[in-house]
Design a protein around this motif. Structure first.
Motif, PDB file in Angstrom:
ATOM      1  N   MET A   1      58.034  65.153  48.200  1.00 46.48           N
ATOM      2  CA  MET A   1      58.173  63.784  48.692  1.00 46.48           C
ATOM      3  C   MET A   1      59.371  63.620  49.634  1.00 46.48           C
ATOM      4  SD  MET A   1      55.607  62.274  47.257  1.00 46.48           S
ATOM      5  CE  MET A   1      55.874  60.523  47.307  1.00 46.48           C
TER       6      MET A   1
ATOM      7  N   MET B   1      53.805  66.120  52.508  1.00 46.42           N
ATOM      8  CA  MET B   1      53.171  65.057  51.729  1.00 46.42           C
ATOM      9  C   MET B   1      52.078  64.427  52.581  1.00 46.42           C
ATOM     10  SD  MET B   1      55.821  61.829  51.603  1.00 46.42           S
ATOM     11  CE  MET B   1      54.618  60.726  50.931  1.00 46.42           C
TER      12      MET B   1
ATOM     13  N   PHE C   1      48.272  57.582  48.071  1.00 55.55           N
ATOM     14  CA  PHE C   1      49.655  57.149  47.956  1.00 55.55           C
ATOM     15  C   PHE C   1      49.783  55.831  48.706  1.00 55.55           C
ATOM     16  CE2 PHE C   1      50.346  61.652  47.109  1.00 55.55           C
ATOM     17  CZ  PHE C   1      51.228  61.582  46.056  1.00 55.55           C
TER      18      PHE C   1
ATOM     19  N   THR D   1      57.545  60.864  41.128  1.00 55.47           N
ATOM     20  CA  THR D   1      58.801  61.479  40.702  1.00 55.47           C
ATOM     21  C   THR D   1      58.759  61.784  39.201  1.00 55.47           C
ATOM     22  OG1 THR D   1      59.925  60.196  42.404  1.00 55.47           O
ATOM     23  CG2 THR D   1      61.298  61.219  40.733  1.00 55.47           C
TER      24      THR D   1
END
Length: 88
Positions: free
Chosen positions: A9, A15, A46, A67
């Motif tokens: 990320m 990503m 996302f 995360t």
């Protein structure tokens, strides 16, 4: 041919674009964990909050913080083509 890319990320090139349809492969990084011991797959996108920068995973299992997922899994992603309604 599509291939799996390790999710990072912190870097834009590792990503997927925000809003793109992708598949995630979540491989456990700790074999002793009770709830996170099996490899699993998920499909989704996302997305960011309005005015925010943090990306959240909106998948078939709900909304997750990538995360937090990284604490338990090595995460790989692969872009998926949108369904256009045509069957071959």
């Amino acid at each position: 041919m599509m291939h799996w890319i390790r999710l990072d990320m912190r870097r834009k090139d590792s990503m997927p674009p925000i809003g793109a349809l992708v598949a995630l492969r979540l491989t456990p990084n700790n074999g002793r964990a009770t709830f996170y011991r099996e490899e699993r797959y998920d499909i989704g996108r996302f997305k960011t909050e309005t005015g925010g920068r943090k990306a959240w995973w909106h998948g078939s299992r709900g909304v997750d913080n990538p995360t937090r997922l990284r604490q338990h899994y090595d995460i790989w992603w692969c872009r998926v083509n949108e369904f256009d309604g045509l069957l071959i």
